[in-house]
Structures are given as C-alpha cells and as structure tokens.
Design an enzyme around this catalytic site. Structure first.
Site, PDB file in Angstrom:
ATOM      1  N   ASP A  64     -28.700  -5.770  23.896  1.00 55.66           N
ATOM      2  CA  ASP A  64     -28.071  -6.271  25.116  1.00 55.66           C
ATOM      3  C   ASP A  64     -28.924  -5.795  26.299  1.00 55.66           C
ATOM      4  O   ASP A  64     -29.664  -4.822  26.190  1.00 55.66           O
ATOM      5  CB  ASP A  64     -26.646  -5.721  25.205  1.00 55.66           C
ATOM      6  CG  ASP A  64     -25.988  -6.055  26.525  1.00 55.66           C
ATOM      7  OD1 ASP A  64     -26.007  -7.230  26.917  1.00 55.66           O
ATOM      8  OD2 ASP A  64     -25.476  -5.128  27.178  1.00 55.66           O
ATOM      9  N   ASP A 111     -23.063  -2.246  24.956  1.00 55.38           N
ATOM     10  CA  ASP A 111     -22.140  -1.267  25.531  1.00 55.38           C
ATOM     11  C   ASP A 111     -20.928  -1.902  26.197  1.00 55.38           C
ATOM     12  O   ASP A 111     -20.093  -1.198  26.763  1.00 55.38           O
ATOM     13  CB  ASP A 111     -22.865  -0.387  26.551  1.00 55.38           C
ATOM     14  CG  ASP A 111     -23.230  -1.157  27.821  1.00 55.38           C
ATOM     15  OD1 ASP A 111     -23.374  -2.393  27.724  1.00 55.38           O
ATOM     16  OD2 ASP A 111     -23.364  -0.528  28.885  1.00 55.38           O
TER      17      ASP A 111
END
Length: 618
Positions: free
Chosen positions: A313, A512
């Site tokens: 990500d 996250d």
C-alpha cells in the site's frame, strides 16, 4: 525465570535422578565383583521409574484414539525388559525423558522474549486525583484516567501524552534501539521506559487491553497454530508404529536375535522427525517477536518463506504517512480557512493518515474544530460527516454527487499531481467547495527495503494505491518500484491479489488502513504496519510489524525463509539418520543401548539447530 521452572519440574528431576542412577549402576557393575543381581534390580527399577511418564503418555493417546511416539517407545522399553535388557530399557527411558526435557527447555528459551515482555509491565500506576496522585494497581486504571510518569519509570498503561513531554525507550515493544521523544497527543505504551522528562498521560488501555498484552496473546495463539509441514510430519509419524513393529518382528524372525529386534524398535522412533518442524517454528516466532514482529502461527512462518510477490500500500506503508497541507484552493464562496476547519472537523474521528495531517494543519492555524454530529467512512473514497449542520465530504471527487472538478481548477490539479501532490476534494452540502493539495514523502528506508527483498528472491514488488497514477508513480520512483497499480478501491486490490494467486504466486500484502483489510485477509501473508495501523488492518493480517520501520518487513521475510530452511534441513537429517541407524540395528552393528543414544542424539541435534535460530541476529 521459566528456565529454572523447567529444570526444576518433577519430570526433569525424575529424568536427572534416572540418569544418575544409570551412571551409578554402570560404575558399580564395573568395579564391584558379584554385583550383577543387585545392578539388574537397580536398572529394572530405573527402567520402570523412567518409563512411567512414557507409559502414561501412551495410555492417554490410546484413550483419545490418537497414535503417538510414546506408544512405540513404550513397546521398545517393554520388549527390552522382556528380553532381559534392563540397562537398555533404562537408557531408552532416560534418553526419551531427557529429550523431552531439552525440548521444553529450548521452547522456553525461545519464549524468553515473551516472558520478559510480561515482566516489563508495572503493577502500580500513579493516578491523578483531586488532591494529587494516588498509587493504584495498574490493571484497575480506567480509560481516561490521568497517570503520572516520572523519569526512570516504566509506563504502566497505554495512553497519549496529556501534559509535559518525555523521551521513551520503546525497544521492548517495537525493537527500536533509539529512544523516541514523545510530546502532547503522542501515543505511549505500557512496558516502555521514560528515560528522560516528566509527563502525564491519558489512559487508553490497561491490563488486558494494552499492546503489551496483545503481543503476548498473539504469540501464544501463534504457537498453537501448526504449519502444514508440521502437520505432515505428525501424520507421517502416526503411521510409523505399526510399520516399525512389523519390521522389528521380521528382523527377529530372520535373525532369531532379540537384541537386533529391540535395537530396531528403539532407533526407529521418529522423535527427531516429529520435533524437526515445531522446534523451528517456535524459535522463528519467538525470535521475530523479540524484534518487534508478531506472526500469528507456524503456517504463517512457512508461507512467508515461500513468498514470490510483495504488494505494498502507499500511504503509511511506502510513505511516512505524515503528509502536510501545501495548498488550499477555494472553488466557491467558502473561505480557505473555513474549508480547512470544516474538513478537519469531519476527519476528527477518522483513522486515515491524511485526515490526521489535516487536523494537525488546522490546529497549527489555531482553528476551533467541531465534533461531527454524524460520521461515515467510505473505504477507498474518504469520509462524509455532519459538521455544524452541514454535510461535509473529504476525499476523492467520487464522493460528490457531481464528480467533476470545475474546469478552471483542472490544470492546477493536473500540475499538482504531476509534482507528486495528493489532491483531496472538500465538498459542502454536495457541491465542490475546495481543493487540498497534500504531499507525503517516501520512507527513507524504502529503496533499501525494495532492493533487499529482491535479493531475498522476491520476483515481483508492486505498489497498490487508491491515489492517482501521477502521485503513485512519483512515490514509486523514490522507492525504486517499477510496477504501479493506481486509482484502486479495496475491491480492486483484492482482485489483484486473487489474480496473482491464481497465477501461482505466493502473495504478501502490506498495509495499514481499513481499505487494505480485504487484500490483507486474502493474501497468503497479510502484514499490518502495527501500532499505527487501524484495528481492522491488524486483525486482518497474519503478521504485525510493531514500530514504524519498514525494514522489519525484510526481517520477517528473511526469518520465514530461514525457518523453512531449518525445517527442511531437520527433516532431511532426521530421515537419513533414522534410515542409517535402522539399517545398522538390523545388521546387528548397533546395540539397544547404542540405538537409544544415537536416536536421541538426533532429537537433540534438531532442537539445538532450531534453538540457534532463536538467538541468531535477523
């Protein structure tokens, strides 16, 4: 310490007493004439005494309908006793118990990191009351209580700095060697040490609710989860007993030598084979935990060792997640200051890093933020909140009923994105009100992380992000990542992971945020950026990196490959040793006593080999 408990347990004391008795019997039989009968009675008693826990283990297995190694060992001891080989029976019992004692010892050594973490949590906290501070049990501190932390104190609860500041040694939780300065609003965790300064913290969790306790629970859960290789070894061992009994009987029928048949029984017990995987898995999990990396189970350690694709990500993972607001553009009649105030107010209950940056910017301007009357997160798009009676949206332009950006603003948006800025649209009551240009930078360690992952054999490293392609490519260039997939919603990230898996790739996903959760759950290994990650991301992941250093990703991949390598070596070693010893016993070149010693030497070797991994540097 756990190790003292292990060596002082009744089982260990029995093992040591049996060993001393065997040594005494051997010395007496060697030095005192006419002691044969006395020595035989002694060794018979030692064999029965040492064999008792093994017989009990075999009986429990039979009652539960589960075949285990104790059954084969029990048969070997009984066969040795029937054949008059009392000393061999005693040695077999001693060596099996000694191997179990060493197994427990190695597991406890591997678990020392967790034990030390538990011991770090203070039992007492100084809670603020009307007339000062009062000492109370740390587990009784409630959320919202103000706790005083003085210089040199271990922090008793999780919380955020309420007043003052301090420099905190966080190595016990995250593995970070350099103390970190903590000021107003920053998070601190139970078990870490205030090395300098005085501060009050507002409690967010105590006792079972702390990060420290969650670490212990996750590692304990991890130990209970078995790797596929481990399950295979156990199934293999389960079918050993009838096969070995048949072969031992055949050896006796062919040679009429009871000693050879007993030696075959003893040496063929698959103890080292059964121990080959769990000892390596436990050592790998514990060593990783001590470095601030939590793996949920042995199956995870094996999966990490097989990874071929790493998907990252962007925000908060490849980047620092600490964006700054660089430009504010009003698109209507609302002032720039009011745009910031409303947008920051809408983000006050959001967990997204961009929202945190926006709030920090608003507070720097001394703006009064309102509490949202309602709040809704749209994963991959942004947030919608009711602030001061107005509907405020912050995020991508898809949030607005009319997704178009005014023509006058398009060149500016294009230029900002080309320079690596992330542009957020602020909508008020369904209409575009302003643009926020924010910049986030790649982590300083990311280029090194990418290079080291490639050296470890990771063939594909991809950036997956919901941001636009220009911003994503600018960050990817800083990180040294060539493969970029931008403009993705959570479902898109999930589809990429599924596609790679169908192509035979072993995928590790790192994220996250809430929008990463589906991909984290689907990946062969999901890795959450720990303490700063959302609860949804952490719960969806197989591995949690505590702290804010992405180099731990390299450490866990290396640890996974090392664990898999140790498992494979232990399995090959165990099979080859068993086969060689099996043949030697069948040919009469190995006595029952020698078979017991050689067999357990193999078990000790695989445990020591795994134990070394637990103390080696990552």
């Amino acid at each position: 310490m756990n190790r003292a408990k292990s060596l002082g347990s009744p089982q260990s004391l029995l093992t040591l007493a049996t060993g001393l008795g065997i040594l005494a019997a051997w010395r007496i039989g060697d030095s005192i004439a006419d002691s044969r009968d006395w020595v035989q009675w002694l060794t018979l008693g030692l064999a029965l005494l040492g064999g008792a826990p093994i017989f009990l283990g075999a009986a429990k297995g039979l009652l539960k309908g589960r075949s285990n190694v104790d059954e084969l060992v029990s048969i070997a001891i009984i066969a040795a006793l029937v054949g008059g080989e009392y000393l061999a029976a005693a040695v077999v019992a001693f060596m099996m118990n000694f191997g179990k004692m060493l197994e427990d010892f190695v597991e406890e050594v591997s678990g020392d990191a967790i034990t030390r973490l538990l011991e770090l949590a203070p039992q007492v906290a100084r809670v603020k009351v009307d007339d000062g501070y009062r000492e109370v049990p740390a587990r009784s501190v409630a959320r919202g209580d103000i706790v005083l932390v003085r210089e040199g104190d271990r922090i008793p609860v999780d919380g955020a700095v309420h007043t003052g500041s301090m420099t905190v040694d966080v190595s016990s939780i995250t593995g970070e060697s350099v103390p970190m300065f903590k000021s107003l609003g920053e998070d601190v965790f139970a078990g870490t040490v205030n090395v300098e300064g005085v501060a009050e913290i507002r409690s967010t969790g105590s006792g079972q609710e702390t990060v420290l306790n969650r670490i212990v629970q996750m590692v304990e859960t991890a130990k209970a989860r078995k790797a596929p290789v481990e399950r295979l070894a156990e199934r293999y061992a389960r079918y050993f007993t009838p096969m070995i009994l048949a072969i031992s009987l055949l050896v006796f029928l062919l040679t009429r030598d009871w000693h050879r048949a007993i030696a075959v029984l003893i040496v063929a017990c698959p103890c080292s084979l059964v121990l080959a995987t769990p000892t390596a898995v436990v050592a790998g999990i514990a060593r990783s935990a001590f470095s601030g990396i939590l793996a949920r189970g042995g199956d995870v350690m094996e999966a990490v060792g097989r990874v071929t694709t790493v998907a990252l990500d962007k925000t908060g993972t490849v980047t620092t997640g600490r964006s700054t607001v660089e430009t504010v553009v009003a698109l209507g009649n609302v002032s720039e200051t009011e745009i910031i105030r409303l947008a920051a107010s809408a983000e006050t209950v959001s967990s997204h890093p961009l929202g945190a940056a926006l709030i920090e910017h608003a507070r720097g301007l001394k703006l009064h933020l309102a509490t949202p009357e309602s709040f809704r997160t749209l994963p991959g798009r942004g947030v919608v909140a009711k602030v001061d009676g107005r509907t405020v949206s912050v995020g991508s332009h898809y949030l607005l009923e009319d997704p178009t950006i005014p023509a006058s603003a398009r060149p500016l948006v294009k230029d900002l994105r080309a320079e690596g800025f992330t542009c957020l649209t602020v909508g008020i009551d369904g209409s575009p009100a302003g643009l926020l240009a924010m910049r986030d930078s790649a982590r300083p360690e990311i280029r090194d992380v990418v290079a080291r992952l490639k050296k470890l054999g990771v063939a594909r490293i991809t950036l997956l992000t919901g941001d636009n392609r220009q911003v994503a490519q600018a960050i990817a260039a800083q990180a040294g990542i060539d493969d970029v997939r931008a403009g993705l919603f959570p479902a898109d990230k999930l589809r990429y992971v599924e596609k790679w898996q169908k192509d035979g790739e072993r995928v590790l996903m790192v994220g996250d945020g809430v929008n990463d959760a589906p991909a984290l759950a689907q990946a062969d290994v999901g890795v959450a950026m720990g303490i700063n990650g959302t609860d949804v991301a952490v719960e969806s992941a197989d591995v949690t990196l505590l702290g804010d250093d992405l180099r731990k990703l390299v450490d866990i991949v290396r640890m996974g490959k090392r664990t898999l390598s140790v498992i494979r070596f232990n399995l090959v070693f165990s099979v080859l040793l068993n086969v060689a010893a099996f043949v030697a016993a069948g040919l009469g070149d190995l006595s029952p006593v020698g078979a017991a010693i050689l067999h357990n030497a193999g078990s000790v070797f695989v445990m020591v080999n795994a134990g070394i991994m637990a103390v080696r540097k990552l």
